[in-house]
Structures are given as C-alpha cells and as structure tokens.
Design a protein around this motif. Structure first.
Motif, PDB file in Angstrom:
ATOM      1  N   GLN A   1     -15.587  27.055 -15.590  1.00  0.00           N
ATOM      2  CA  GLN A   1     -16.195  26.760 -16.887  1.00  0.00           C
ATOM      3  C   GLN A   1     -16.899  27.928 -17.540  1.00  0.00           C
ATOM      4  O   GLN A   1     -17.323  27.829 -18.691  1.00  0.00           O
ATOM      5  CB  GLN A   1     -17.212  25.627 -16.716  1.00  0.00           C
ATOM      6  CG  GLN A   1     -16.542  24.312 -16.370  1.00  0.00           C
ATOM      7  CD  GLN A   1     -17.572  23.236 -16.161  1.00  0.00           C
ATOM      8  OE1 GLN A   1     -18.185  22.790 -17.113  1.00  0.00           O
ATOM      9  NE2 GLN A   1     -17.787  22.856 -14.923  1.00  0.00           N
TER      10      GLN A   1
ATOM     11  N   LEU B   1     -24.946  26.677 -17.342  1.00  0.00           N
ATOM     12  CA  LEU B   1     -23.803  27.579 -17.129  1.00  0.00           C
ATOM     13  C   LEU B   1     -24.125  29.017 -17.503  1.00  0.00           C
ATOM     14  O   LEU B   1     -23.642  29.961 -16.887  1.00  0.00           O
ATOM     15  CB  LEU B   1     -22.622  27.120 -17.982  1.00  0.00           C
ATOM     16  CG  LEU B   1     -21.646  26.106 -17.405  1.00  0.00           C
ATOM     17  CD1 LEU B   1     -20.546  25.837 -18.427  1.00  0.00           C
ATOM     18  CD2 LEU B   1     -21.043  26.589 -16.097  1.00  0.00           C
TER      19      LEU B   1
ATOM     20  N   GLU C   1     -15.636  24.974  -9.636  1.00  0.00           N
ATOM     21  CA  GLU C   1     -15.776  24.248 -10.909  1.00  0.00           C
ATOM     22  C   GLU C   1     -16.732  24.984 -11.859  1.00  0.00           C
ATOM     23  O   GLU C   1     -16.534  24.990 -13.070  1.00  0.00           O
ATOM     24  CB  GLU C   1     -16.259  22.814 -10.650  1.00  0.00           C
ATOM     25  CG  GLU C   1     -15.173  21.981  -9.969  1.00  0.00           C
ATOM     26  CD  GLU C   1     -15.701  20.709  -9.326  1.00  0.00           C
ATOM     27  OE1 GLU C   1     -16.768  20.206  -9.733  1.00  0.00           O
ATOM     28  OE2 GLU C   1     -15.037  20.218  -8.377  1.00  0.00           O
TER      29      GLU C   1
END
Ligand SMILES: *[C@@H]1O[C@H](CO)[C@@H](O)[C@H](O)[C@H]1NC(C)=O
Ligand SMILES: *[C@@H]1O[C@H](CO)[C@@H](O)[C@H](O)[C@H]1NC(C)=O
Ligand SMILES: *[C@@H]1O[C@H](CO)[C@@H](O)[C@H](O)[C@H]1NC(C)=O
Length: 531
Positions: free
Chosen positions: A327, A224, A323
């Motif tokens: 996050q 991420l 998605e």
C-alpha cells in the motif's frame, strides 16, 4: 543467596536512568524491596511502581485503564499485581527518547529490557505490544504512537547496521555509553563492533520482531505515511536478504560444504552458549524452505537450526508486513515477493515441521534438520510452539496445535516444570555469573501467561492466575522464573516484558468475553496437588 548476588550483579549493569530525577533509585534494587501500602489480601503484595517523578514515560490512557480495572478485578492481590506489572515498561524501561542526529523528524526510543541496560529487538517489540490495545494514531510526542515510532526507527537502524545481532547499545544521540557484556568474547562472522551491539546471537525471531512491531503499529494507527519516511523499506530489504541467505543448507547439491553467512562461537563451559562444527551448528538440509536460526528466543543455541516457532512467527508477520508494503506505493513487486516467501515458509513448516508423536499423534516439532531428525520440546520464551496462536500463526481450533499443546503441558515436554507451587514451561539451564536464571526445575510465569492466552476454559484460566499470583513471592511483580517447588527461589525481579504481558493478558480476557474470571477471588490459598 541467589537473590543477593543477583542483585549486586544487576546493580552494576543497570546503571541509572537518564532524564529522570537524579535522586531516583535504581529500579533493579527498588523492585526487590517491599513498598507500602500492601494489598489487603492474603498475599499482601507491595506497591512496586516508582514514584511519579521517577517514571520514564507517562501515559494518561494507561493510567485510566489501571483505574478502570480497579473496579473489574475484584481480588485485591490480583489487582495489585496488575497495577504494578502492566505499566512496568513505561514506568521503568524507557531509558532515552529523542530524535536522530541527521533528521529531527525521526523519533528514537531506546527501550531497555529491564535489569540489563541494552535493547533487545524481541523484547522491545513485545514490551510495546503490551500497550497495543490502547494505541491510537497521534503525532503528539506524549503519545504511545510516538513511543512506538521511536522503537521502530531505532530497530531499523540496528538491523541496517547489524542484521545478525539480537541486542543493542544506546544510540549515540543519547550520550549514554555502551554496556559491557560480561560473557566471554564472541568469535563470529560477520564482525560487529561492541559499540553498536551488546550481543550478536543470530535469532530469526529478532528479525520477525521488527515485522511484528511494524504490523502492530500499522494495524493500530493506519499510519501508512510513517512507513514511507525514514529507512523502513530499506530495513525490510535487509531482512529479506539476510533471511534468504539463511535458506542455505550445510552442503551444496554436489556435496561440497557451503560457506554460510553467519558463524558464531564462544569460549564457554555451556553447550547452549556456542555452536558446534566450529560455529556453523549441526548440519541442516538445503531446500526445505525454512530459514535457519542459530539461536532461540531464549538466547540458547538451537540443536537443529530449522527452528519452527521462529519460522512460524516470521512467516505470519512477513505476510502482514507485505500488506503494508503493497500500500505504500511503487512496491508491488517487493510486496508480492514477501507474500510468496511467507507462503513458502508455511509450506516448509507443513512439510518438515509437523511430525508424528507416538503418544500425541501429529504435532509441531520444535526444531528439525530436514534430514528427519526432530527435537520435541518447548521453551518458555516467545515465540514458542505454545504461543503459535498468540502470535497468530494458527488458532486454537487447529487440531495439530491442540495435540502439541497437550504434549507441551505434560511430562513429555522435557522442559515442563511441574510442582506444587507452579507448573509451567521453563528452559535449559542458563547462567548469569554462575547463577541459573533458567534451568531444570525453574518454571516461567511467562509460560503460565501464554497458557491463559491459549485457552477459553475459565477453570484453567483461574488455575493459572492463581499459580502466577501465589508464586509472586510477596514482591508483586512477575518473576522470570520460579522454582516449581519453592516460591522463595526465583530469578529476575525486573523483567519488563513479562510484566507488561501479564497486563496485556488480563485486558485480553476482557476482550475475549472472559472478563468474568477477573471478578473471582484467589484468597483460598494455592497448593497444587499432584496428579
Ligand atoms: C511523569 O509525570 C510526573 C508527574 O506526575 C513527572 O514528575 C515526571 O517527570 C513525568 N515523567 C516524564 C518522563 O515525563
Ligand atoms: C545480503 O546478505 C549477504 C549474506 O548475509 C551479505 O553478504 C550481503 O552483503 C547482503 N547484501 C545486502 C545488499 O545487504
Ligand atoms: C484455524 O486454523 C486452521 C488451521 O490453520 C484453519 O484451517 C482454520 O480455518 C482456522 N479457523 C479460524 C476460525 O480461523
């Protein structure tokens, strides 16, 4: 001779790879010569990998995979085709790697399509996807993950500079000069300098490709942090703004003619190379929820701009990208916006993109205009209707997909090329220097590969594998197209994406529990009977 002239043309545009040994041959030529040792089967395929010092990227996990597959693929010719084709992008197409001039942490990968020295958004995302099953999180510069990050960062730069373009020039940091596009000059808005873009055909799937490669990298690595750095969020905002501006119809509700953000025309003798209505394309209705695409993934113009395969792909990957956005922190609203937009496109496809065919029943249309006109066909490039389960918009249990697939692989698809050598989807005639590299009678092995991805029938799979193998014309790589009646007539020996995709397909067979077909023999010869 088609091949001879094509070779000379390609030699001019391909140039020489930077960063590898000066003595390394130009792969555009190397790939058309026979290199020993030959495989021991009836097709006697040569060994077409460049010598180790001439390879553009080394990956130990890819080498281990090739070694492992040697014990699984029993047919010597099929193994040779796998061994040559799977690593082709790494072997030949990583033209330059480095870091951004203004940020040494920002990796960049300039990944060429093969014989043309430019980076396509679509091809580069898919070229990387060939290795996806082998990607693991890693900070190492030698890793596939690093190569991935470099492609994503460079694509982000390109999209921020020119969101309507499909293929791009080397980054300035590389010191490689821009390539000259041999076509007639384009007349388009908004203008983009030729120092940045190689070509500016606006194709919705090019923007979807960025969402695809982002999703692929995230799902493989869970990294991420990467998406918080650099210009990823900004790029997504540009993609949203660009695609939302293309929800526009030809006329406003009061009947006045809308100003559309993108127009394009070219002085050409080919209808697929320009847009009608002075660069606007044929009229489309406003309010369908579908995003316009001026061109197809084949780089041919659309007949109706509500092009269903790219809308499917865009919707599917916009949803998964939302998605990631959800996050990374502080981007909930943007993530919701992406998810809702993806849903609206899906509804638009259901409402306008599913039509009734007199023979096949409910099917997906290739293109619609919202007024009720529909183009029933499929093209070999991805995204296509055939590949809808491959890129995850739907699955093979979807009855509408099954009806559509039957239509596509039948003479009811105007671009299904049937013959004794290979039967697969092709596309409209496209010329490079007056030579067709796609066209009537030219079947694309890329379509045969997608036919394999979208079936679990082992007899069908063996049949397609055999067609691919027997149409490789003794040169051991995947061609772009092959004359369905004559294996000696083919185009484009160095088409990196199709090669990687073939390897990806064989690995996928294993993953789907169909690895048994890789033990089959293809030595019986192939001559397809009509029927
Ligand atoms: C790949 O490895 C070979 C040695 O096996 C080496 O000569 C070559 O320079 C390497 N290529 C790259 C791009 O690092
Ligand atoms: C949004 O898109 C429109 C139409 O393509 C363009 O004119 C405008 O500059 C874009 N705005 C941003 C912030 O990118
Ligand atoms: C397959 O796709 C159909 C239609 O989109 C959907 O209803 C179904 O749930 C899917 N099945 C699986 C196993 O994902």
């Amino acid at each position: 001779m088609m091949k001879g002239i094509l070779t000379r043309f390609l030699a001019v545009v391909a140039g020489f790879a930077i960063g590898i040994h000066a003595q390394c041959p130009n792969y555009a030529q190397y790939s058309q010569q026979v290199h020993e040792p030959l495989s021991t089967g009836r097709y006697a395929l040569p060994y077409q990998r460049p010598s180790p010092e001439c390879r553009t990227f080394n990956s130990s996990i890819v080498e281990e995979t090739i070694t492992r597959m040697a014990t699984i693929i029993k047919d010597p010719d099929l193994f040779r085709l796998f061994e040559n084709s799977f690593p082709n992008t790494l072997d030949t197409a990583v033209k330059w790697r480095g870091v951004a001039a203004d940020n040494s942490a920002e990796e960049l990968t300039f990944l060429i399509t093969g014989d043309i020295n430019a980076m396509w958004l679509r091809d580069s995302a898919n070229q990387m996807q060939s290795y996806l099953s082998l990607v693991q999180a890693s900070d190492s510069k030698d890793s596939l993950a690093s190569l991935y990050r470099g492609v994503i960062n460079l694509q982000a730069r390109y999209i921020l500079q020119a969101p309507f373009c499909n293929s791009f020039q080397p980054p300035v940091e590389s010191g490689i000069g821009p390539s000259q596009n041999q076509q007639n000059p384009d007349i388009f808005t908004p203008p983009v300098p030729t120092s940045i873009a190689f070509e500016c055909k606006y194709e919705l799937d090019s923007l979807a490709a960025f969402l695809e490669i982002s999703t692929n990298y995230y799902e493989a690595t869970g990294d991420l942090e990467f998406f918080r750095k650099f210009k990823w969020v900004e790029t997504i905002k540009t993609i949203l703004n660009t695609t939302e501006s293309l929800l526009i119809g030809t006329y406003a509700r009061d009947g006045s003619v809308n100003t559309i953000p993108y127009t394009w025309k070219r002085n050409t003798d080919s209808a697929t190379e320009t847009l009608d209505n002075n660069g606007r394309g044929n009229p489309v209705l406003e309010g369908t929820g579908l995003v316009r695409s001026a061109f197809r993934p084949s780089d041919d113009s659309t007949i109706f701009q509500l092009f269903i395969p790219a809308n499917m792909m865009f919707s599917r990957y916009l949803d998964t990208t939302s998605e990631i956005m959800a996050q990374i922190g502080d981007q909930r609203n943007l993530a919701n916006h992406m998810h809702n937009f993806a849903q609206r496109i899906r509804e638009g496809i259901t409402q306008h993109g599913i039509v009734n065919h007199p023979k096949f029943g409910q099917i997906y249309a290739f293109e619609v205009d919202g007024y009720g006109s529909q183009n029933i066909m499929d093209d070999a490039n991805i995204p296509s209707l055939l590949s809808a389960p491959f890129f995850g918009y739907t699955n093979t249990s979807d009855p509408i997909y099954q009806n559509t697939r039957k239509m596509i692989l039948s003479p009811y698809n105007p671009y299904y090329m049937k013959g004794p050598v290979i039967s697969a989807v092709g596309g409209p005639t496209q010329l490079i220097f007056h030579l067709a590299h796609a066209g009537l009678g030219l079947a694309w092995p890329m379509s045969s590969i997608i036919q394999i991805f979208t079936t679990s029938s082992t007899s069908e799979i063996k049949d397609y594998l055999h067609q691919i193998l027997s149409s490789a014309d003794g040169l051991g790589l995947i061609h772009e197209s092959v004359n369905s009646f004559d294996a000696k007539k083919w185009t484009r020996q160095w088409f990196s994406w199709a090669n990687g995709l073939f390897g990806q397909c064989l690995l996928d067979l294993e993953k789907r529990g169909l690895g048994g077909v890789l033990g089959a023999s293809f030595q019986g010869g192939y001559g397809r009977l009509f029927g």
